[in-house]
Scaffold this active site. Sequence first.
Site, mmCIF file in Angstrom:
data_model
loop_
_atom_site.group_PDB
_atom_site.id
_atom_site.type_symbol
_atom_site.label_atom_id
_atom_site.label_comp_id
_atom_site.label_asym_id
_atom_site.label_seq_id
_atom_site.Cartn_x
_atom_site.Cartn_y
_atom_site.Cartn_z
ATOM 1 N N LYS A 42 1.120 -1.067 -0.126
ATOM 2 C CA LYS A 42 -0.204 -0.222 -0.021
ATOM 3 C C LYS A 42 0.611 1.247 0.137
ATOM 4 O O LYS A 42 0.160 1.754 -0.644
ATOM 5 C CB LYS A 42 -0.898 -0.066 1.260
ATOM 6 C CG LYS A 42 -1.655 -0.661 1.574
ATOM 7 C CD LYS A 42 -2.501 -0.694 2.663
ATOM 8 C CE LYS A 42 -4.300 -2.431 2.732
ATOM 9 N NZ LYS A 42 -4.128 -1.674 4.512
ATOM 10 N N GLY A 43 2.439 1.151 0.328
ATOM 11 C CA GLY A 43 2.694 2.706 1.034
ATOM 12 C C GLY A 43 2.942 3.614 -0.560
ATOM 13 O O GLY A 43 3.269 4.560 -0.021
ATOM 14 N N GLU A 98 8.480 2.916 -5.327
ATOM 15 C CA GLU A 98 8.248 2.624 -3.861
ATOM 16 C C GLU A 98 7.779 3.663 -2.833
ATOM 17 O O GLU A 98 9.295 4.391 -3.193
ATOM 18 C CB GLU A 98 9.329 1.328 -3.560
ATOM 19 C CG GLU A 98 9.176 0.063 -2.889
ATOM 20 C CD GLU A 98 8.560 -0.700 -2.359
ATOM 21 O OE1 GLU A 98 8.284 0.212 -1.748
ATOM 22 O OE2 GLU A 98 8.694 -1.298 -1.673
ATOM 23 N N ASP A 99 7.827 3.843 -2.017
ATOM 24 C CA ASP A 99 7.665 4.505 -0.846
ATOM 25 C C ASP A 99 9.253 4.689 0.057
ATOM 26 O O ASP A 99 9.214 5.735 0.581
ATOM 27 C CB ASP A 99 6.597 4.502 0.372
ATOM 28 C CG ASP A 99 6.050 3.444 1.040
ATOM 29 O OD1 ASP A 99 6.323 1.680 0.010
ATOM 30 O OD2 ASP A 99 6.128 2.901 2.325
ATOM 31 N N ASP A 102 14.320 -0.436 2.871
ATOM 32 C CA ASP A 102 14.737 -0.453 4.118
ATOM 33 C C ASP A 102 15.741 -1.050 4.664
ATOM 34 O O ASP A 102 16.815 -0.888 4.078
ATOM 35 C CB ASP A 102 13.832 -0.261 5.194
ATOM 36 C CG ASP A 102 14.098 -0.186 6.580
ATOM 37 O OD1 ASP A 102 14.923 -0.526 7.208
ATOM 38 O OD2 ASP A 102 13.534 -0.035 7.339
ATOM 39 N N LYS A 130 16.064 4.298 3.295
ATOM 40 C CA LYS A 130 17.070 4.128 5.001
ATOM 41 C C LYS A 130 18.428 3.420 4.461
ATOM 42 O O LYS A 130 18.297 1.931 4.673
ATOM 43 C CB LYS A 130 15.825 3.555 4.741
ATOM 44 C CG LYS A 130 16.665 4.213 7.177
ATOM 45 C CD LYS A 130 15.052 3.050 7.836
ATOM 46 C CE LYS A 130 13.707 3.302 8.080
ATOM 47 N NZ LYS A 130 13.235 2.366 9.344
ATOM 48 N N PHE A 151 11.969 4.949 12.627
ATOM 49 C CA PHE A 151 10.733 4.442 12.134
ATOM 50 C C PHE A 151 9.466 6.346 11.726
ATOM 51 O O PHE A 151 9.490 6.896 12.133
ATOM 52 C CB PHE A 151 10.232 3.172 13.014
ATOM 53 C CG PHE A 151 9.236 2.719 12.452
ATOM 54 C CD1 PHE A 151 8.997 2.086 11.565
ATOM 55 C CD2 PHE A 151 8.240 3.836 12.804
ATOM 56 C CE1 PHE A 151 8.202 1.129 10.899
ATOM 57 C CE2 PHE A 151 6.160 2.551 12.013
ATOM 58 C CZ PHE A 151 7.076 2.054 11.005
ATOM 59 N N ASP A 158 3.170 3.774 6.865
ATOM 60 C CA ASP A 158 2.503 3.020 7.894
ATOM 61 C C ASP A 158 2.961 2.691 9.431
ATOM 62 O O ASP A 158 3.567 2.047 9.865
ATOM 63 C CB ASP A 158 1.141 2.346 7.353
ATOM 64 C CG ASP A 158 1.797 0.575 7.591
ATOM 65 O OD1 ASP A 158 2.524 0.952 6.813
ATOM 66 O OD2 ASP A 158 1.429 -0.040 8.551
ATOM 67 N N ARG A 164 -0.716 6.787 6.953
ATOM 68 C CA ARG A 164 -0.441 7.087 5.509
ATOM 69 C C ARG A 164 -1.430 7.785 5.182
ATOM 70 O O ARG A 164 -0.239 8.164 4.297
ATOM 71 C CB ARG A 164 -1.615 5.407 5.412
ATOM 72 C CG ARG A 164 -0.928 4.066 5.518
ATOM 73 C CD ARG A 164 -1.500 3.128 4.483
ATOM 74 N NE ARG A 164 -1.167 1.844 4.339
ATOM 75 C CZ ARG A 164 -0.621 1.137 4.767
ATOM 76 N NH1 ARG A 164 0.926 1.420 4.082
ATOM 77 N NH2 ARG A 164 -0.262 -0.120 5.124
HETATM 78 C C1 PRP Z 1 7.297 -1.090 3.692
HETATM 79 C C2 PRP Z 1 7.390 0.098 2.589
HETATM 80 C C3 PRP Z 1 7.970 -1.195 1.629
HETATM 81 C C4 PRP Z 1 8.724 -2.369 2.971
HETATM 82 C C5 PRP Z 1 10.630 -1.285 2.413
HETATM 83 O O1 PRP Z 1 5.796 -1.943 3.296
HETATM 84 O O2 PRP Z 1 6.065 -0.020 2.014
HETATM 85 O O3 PRP Z 1 7.530 -2.012 1.158
HETATM 86 O O4 PRP Z 1 8.370 -2.289 4.019
HETATM 87 O O5 PRP Z 1 11.113 -1.956 3.930
HETATM 88 P P1 PRP Z 1 12.585 -2.970 3.312
HETATM 89 O O6 PRP Z 1 13.406 -2.796 2.429
HETATM 90 O O7 PRP Z 1 12.937 -3.376 4.515
HETATM 91 O O8 PRP Z 1 11.618 -4.510 2.511
HETATM 92 P P2 PRP Z 1 4.800 -3.130 3.919
HETATM 93 O O9 PRP Z 1 5.405 -4.864 4.604
HETATM 94 O O10 PRP Z 1 4.845 -2.145 5.541
HETATM 95 O O11 PRP Z 1 3.444 -2.921 3.171
HETATM 96 P P3 PRP Z 1 2.630 -1.137 2.958
HETATM 97 O O12 PRP Z 1 3.491 -1.054 1.977
HETATM 98 O O13 PRP Z 1 1.253 -2.396 3.283
HETATM 99 O O14 PRP Z 1 2.521 -1.002 4.267
HETATM 100 MG MG MG Z 2 3.513 -0.553 6.215
HETATM 101 MN MN MN Z 3 5.637 -1.462 1.106
#
Ligand code: PRP
Ligand code: MG
Ligand code: MN
Length: 180
Positions: A42-43, A98-99, A102, A130, A151, A158, A164
């Site tokens: 969703k991000g 991507e948002d 990490d 990040k 964070f 989120d 969000r």
């Molecule tokens: C979060 C964020 C990225 C991903 C990055 O998604 O939106 O897609 O994690 O993290 P990483 O580099 O450690 O893999 P999340 O799993 O929270 O799902 P969401 O987008 O639905 O919130």
């Molecule tokens: Mg998330």
């Molecule tokens: Mn995500």
Amino acid sequence: MNNDIEEILFDRDSIHQAAQRLGKQITEDYAGKRPLVLSVLKGAYLWTGDVIREIELYVNLEFIKISSYHGGVSSSNEIELVTDIRTDVAGRDVIILEDIVDTGQSLRFLKDLLADRGANSIRVATLLDKKGGRKIEIDADYVGFDVRNEFVVGYGLDYKDLYRNLPYVGILKKSIYTKD
Ligand code: PRP
Ligand code: MG
Ligand code: MN
């Protein structure tokens, strides 16, 4: 909701400027091509809306939904493919939106998936990078902002599926997630 934020890092205006900068670069880099923009739900939904409006090319737009944090503050280290795309990516030039990158595990998962399906090229445009959070070595091609190892929520990101809709990215107060 705003009271839960320790510090605002990137406001709407600066995010808009980043989208303009990246959109311009993508427009130049993909001149003459018809890329497939793949937004990661969703991000990335808000960031996607900003960036695609700055790309002056014919593009296709798809949404894929994956999850690894399950609303928490740390990666589960397992990526769940929640909703797949139906479009054939073979031979396509894919730009993943991507948002945040990490640990890098979500991006690794997506790049592997797209490569397996025969994408011609795969690049990543992320609002936030990040670098201090990486567990695996992987880089984004287009970066809005580097972000420190805190964070962050807002603008699509989120905690427990909340925040969000904040029109900025900010650091979530530790008291919010240590009490749960
Ligand atoms: C979060 C964020 C990225 C991903 C990055 O998604 O939106 O897609 O994690 O993290 P990483 O580099 O450690 O893999 P999340 O799993 O929270 O799902 P969401 O987008 O639905 O919130
Ligand atoms: Mg998330
Ligand atoms: Mn995500």
